[in-house]
Design an enzyme around this catalytic site. Structure first.
Site, PDB file in Angstrom:
ATOM      1  N   ASP A  95      -4.645   4.022  -1.962  1.00  0.00           N
ATOM      2  CA  ASP A  95      -5.739   4.448  -1.088  1.00  0.00           C
ATOM      3  C   ASP A  95      -6.138   5.887  -1.378  1.00  0.00           C
ATOM      4  OD1 ASP A  95      -6.125   2.153   0.723  1.00  0.00           O
ATOM      5  OD2 ASP A  95      -4.039   2.555   1.271  1.00  0.00           O
ATOM      6  N   MET A 113     -12.163  -4.786   5.061  1.00  0.00           N
ATOM      7  CA  MET A 113     -11.285  -3.978   5.907  1.00  0.00           C
ATOM      8  C   MET A 113     -11.056  -4.717   7.219  1.00  0.00           C
ATOM      9  SD  MET A 113     -10.351  -1.183   4.364  1.00  0.00           S
ATOM     10  CE  MET A 113      -9.348  -0.743   5.779  1.00  0.00           C
ATOM     11  N   MET A 158      -8.541   8.840  -0.351  1.00  0.00           N
ATOM     12  CA  MET A 158      -9.399   9.234   0.780  1.00  0.00           C
ATOM     13  C   MET A 158      -9.910  10.655   0.599  1.00  0.00           C
ATOM     14  SD  MET A 158      -7.075   7.931   3.935  1.00  0.00           S
ATOM     15  CE  MET A 158      -6.379   6.281   3.975  1.00  0.00           C
ATOM     16  N   ASP A 183      -7.371  -5.905   4.033  1.00  0.00           N
ATOM     17  CA  ASP A 183      -6.678  -4.613   4.075  1.00  0.00           C
ATOM     18  C   ASP A 183      -6.659  -4.050   5.493  1.00  0.00           C
ATOM     19  OD1 ASP A 183      -5.557  -2.179   3.486  1.00  0.00           O
ATOM     20  OD2 ASP A 183      -7.279  -1.408   2.367  1.00  0.00           O
ATOM     21  N   HIS A 187      -1.364  -1.174  -4.186  1.00  0.00           N
ATOM     22  CA  HIS A 187      -2.624  -0.751  -3.571  1.00  0.00           C
ATOM     23  C   HIS A 187      -2.584   0.767  -3.373  1.00  0.00           C
ATOM     24  CE1 HIS A 187      -6.248  -1.489  -1.145  1.00  0.00           C
ATOM     25  NE2 HIS A 187      -5.777  -0.576  -0.299  1.00  0.00           N
ATOM     26  N   HIS A 213      -8.288   1.693  -4.031  1.00  0.00           N
ATOM     27  CA  HIS A 213      -9.245   1.568  -2.925  1.00  0.00           C
ATOM     28  C   HIS A 213      -9.818   2.964  -2.666  1.00  0.00           C
ATOM     29  CE1 HIS A 213      -9.787   0.597   1.658  1.00  0.00           C
ATOM     30  NE2 HIS A 213     -10.938   0.771   1.035  1.00  0.00           N
ATOM     31  N   SER A 265       0.837  -1.202   0.000  1.00  0.00           N
ATOM     32  CA  SER A 265       0.000   0.000   0.000  1.00  0.00           C
ATOM     33  C   SER A 265       0.870   1.249   0.000  1.00  0.00           C
ATOM     34  CB  SER A 265      -0.914  -0.001   1.230  1.00  0.00           C
ATOM     35  OG  SER A 265      -1.593   1.231   1.290  1.00  0.00           O
ATOM     36  N   MET A 317     -11.975   5.444  -0.849  1.00  0.00           N
ATOM     37  CA  MET A 317     -12.676   5.683   0.423  1.00  0.00           C
ATOM     38  C   MET A 317     -13.296   7.070   0.343  1.00  0.00           C
ATOM     39  SD  MET A 317      -9.753   4.075   2.861  1.00  0.00           S
ATOM     40  CE  MET A 317      -8.596   4.038   1.514  1.00  0.00           C
TER      41      MET A 317
HETATM   42  C1  DX5 Z   1      -6.382   2.164   5.459  1.00  0.00           C
HETATM   43  C2  DX5 Z   1      -5.973   1.739   4.094  1.00  0.00           C
HETATM   44  C3  DX5 Z   1      -4.951   0.666   4.052  1.00  0.00           C
HETATM   45  C4  DX5 Z   1      -3.636   1.018   4.695  1.00  0.00           C
HETATM   46  C5  DX5 Z   1      -3.064  -0.259   5.217  1.00  0.00           C
HETATM   47  O1  DX5 Z   1      -7.525   2.931   5.368  1.00  0.00           O
HETATM   48  O2  DX5 Z   1      -7.091   1.260   3.375  1.00  0.00           O
HETATM   49  O3  DX5 Z   1      -4.740   0.229   2.720  1.00  0.00           O
HETATM   50  O4  DX5 Z   1      -2.726   1.609   3.796  1.00  0.00           O
HETATM   51  O5  DX5 Z   1      -1.936   0.044   5.954  1.00  0.00           O
HETATM   52  P1  DX5 Z   1      -1.318  -1.004   6.983  1.00  0.00           P
HETATM   53  O6  DX5 Z   1      -0.913  -2.213   6.193  1.00  0.00           O
HETATM   54  O7  DX5 Z   1      -0.152  -0.259   7.567  1.00  0.00           O
HETATM   55  O8  DX5 Z   1      -2.376  -1.316   8.011  1.00  0.00           O
HETATM   56 ZN    ZN Z   2      -6.674   0.315   1.404  1.00  0.00          ZN
END
Ligand code: DX5
Ligand code: ZN
Length: 223
Positions: free
Chosen positions: A35, A137, A37, A175, A33, A66, A8, A68
């Site tokens: 993210d 999640m 947000m 995740d 991956h 991903h 990620s 969010m």
């Molecule tokens: C959190 C993200 C994850 C995050 C995971 O909202 O969706 O993808 O980057 O990070 P780790 O592996 O450090 O928990």
């Molecule tokens: Zn994620």
């Protein structure tokens, strides 16, 4: 099928992003991956389509986005244009899950549906035929480096069982808080994709950490 490891990018060092991406590209990790947000659906802001588009030429691997965000439909086209190979959006953020799955698939990329730790898999039972991936999640979304929620394990098992019973072939992605300490249990329960942020980018040797995560065997054979 061998499992997939998806580092990620959220956990990368953004002062040396090029180096971290080079490490990823040279490693055996199959997916990146990403993210996205919005600061509304989750209490944090990360990066968006513009950054993804800029880093797209640095890797020919699979970009696993991903999303969010509330109103995921507003970002799907931009993320496709940025080079996403798969977009997962949150069931909790959409009143028209089926419509948004097809908004993604019409662009000839893969569609995933993501669930927060509190959301039951029954919520998405009626769209399991339509998705390429279910993202469970295993922490509350918004931040890297959190502790894995162990209730995710029975949830993976239950989803894997439904997949077998209904003869479906979506992937199960886990995740949050995934690392060497729990990856075997997660894979045994039926997961196919391990997202790994901190356990890769914050480790002393990220490419070795990827290799170790890839090397974990599922030991669920019945003797
Ligand atoms: C959190 C993200 C994850 C995050 C995971 O909202 O969706 O993808 O980057 O990070 P780790 O592996 O450090 O928990
Ligand atoms: Zn994620």
């Amino acid at each position: 099928m061998n499992h997939i490891v998806a580092p990620s990018l959220l956990a990368a060092d953004f002062t040396r992003l090029y180096k971290d991406l080079e490490m990823f590209q040279k490693s055996n990790a199959q997916w990146l991956h990403l993210d996205v947000m919005d600061g509304v659906f989750v209490p944090n802001i990360s990066f968006g389509p513009n950054i993804i588009k800029q880093i797209r030429p640095l890797s020919d691997k699979f970009f696993d986005v991903h999303l969010m965000s509330i109103q995921p439909e507003n970002y799907i086209d931009m993320l496709v244009d940025a080079g996403a190979n798969l977009i997962s959006f949150h069931a909790e953020a959409s009143n028209h899950i089926h419509r948004h799955i097809y908004q993604i698939k019409e662009k000839s990329i893969q569609a995933g549906i993501a669930l927060n730790p509190h959301t039951s898999i029954q919520t998405i039972s009626d769209v399991l035929e339509d998705v390429d991936l279910v993202l469970l999640m295993s922490v509350n979304p918004g931040f890297g480096g959190q502790k894995f929620i162990y209730n995710t394990i029975p949830k993976i098992r239950a989803l894997d069982k439904i997949r077998t019973e209904r003869n479906l072939d979506f992937k199960i992605e886990i995740d949050g808080g995934v690392g060497l300490q729990n990856a075997e249990k997660i894979l045994e329960a039926g997961a196919d994709v391990l997202v790994a942020g901190s356990s890769v980018f914050k480790s002393e040797n990220p490419s070795q950490s990827i290799q170790q995560l890839l090397g974990i065997q599922r030991n669920n054979f019945i003797a």
